[in-house]
Design an enzyme around this catalytic site. Structure first.
Site, PDB file in Angstrom:
ATOM      1  N   CYS A  68     -20.924  15.759  64.753  1.00 21.82           N
ATOM      2  CA  CYS A  68     -20.050  16.386  63.752  1.00 21.82           C
ATOM      3  C   CYS A  68     -20.849  16.836  62.524  1.00 21.82           C
ATOM      4  O   CYS A  68     -21.376  16.008  61.780  1.00 21.82           O
ATOM      5  CB  CYS A  68     -18.967  15.373  63.370  1.00 21.82           C
ATOM      6  SG  CYS A  68     -17.994  15.808  61.928  1.00 21.82           S
ATOM      7  N   CYS A  71     -19.593  15.502  59.206  1.00 22.35           N
ATOM      8  CA  CYS A  71     -19.917  14.066  59.108  1.00 22.35           C
ATOM      9  C   CYS A  71     -21.346  13.883  58.610  1.00 22.35           C
ATOM     10  O   CYS A  71     -21.622  13.008  57.782  1.00 22.35           O
ATOM     11  CB  CYS A  71     -19.756  13.374  60.463  1.00 22.35           C
ATOM     12  SG  CYS A  71     -18.081  13.395  61.129  1.00 22.35           S
TER      13      CYS A  71
END
Length: 140
Positions: A68, A71
């Protein structure tokens, strides 16, 4: 009378009973002798999470995944906030790849998602990336 609190060690995840007024950088784990308030983000699995969840220190939990992009962008901000607030809360990271059942238990639908947990109960949730300053403001 000294107020006591239970704090889970960020290294061995064993519970420690300390006086509330002794939350400082000198506090160490009775089991492994690691610092109880290092200001570091702790990556945990389900069992380790439960140890921290049942302790008295509030938890700031980042649900994330290695693939991600947001993230990865959020990680440094999360770490910076953890360093700036070592006595206010325990900062935990939970990988949705290795602990999908925890993400499902907390109904995490997008990542990164940050939860604030006090006394074992979710009290706030924020999806998406926040700066360290925004995260600190959100926690307070």
């Amino acid at each position: 009378m000294d107020e006591k609190m239970i704090v889970a060690c960020p290294s061995c995840h064993k519970k420690n009973r300390i006086a509330s007024d002794k939350k400082d950088s000198a506090a160490i784990c009775g089991h492994c002798k690691a610092a109880l308030f290092s200001g570091e983000v702790v990556a945990v699995n389900s069992d380790q999470f439960r140890a921290h969840q049942s302790a008295d220190l509030p938890l700031v939990v980042d649900f994330w995944a290695s693939w991600c992009g947001p993230c990865q962008q959020y990680g440094p901000h999360f770490e910076q906030a953890a360093k700036q607030m070592p006595f206010a809360a325990r900062f935990l990271k939970i990988s949705t790849e290795t602990e999908p059942h925890l993400a499902q238990q907390y109904a995490v639908r997008s990542i990164p998602t940050t939860l604030l947990i006090k006394n074992g109960q979710e009290v706030a949730r924020q999806a998406g990336v926040m700066s360290a300053a925004q995260l600190k403001q959100w926690i307070i």
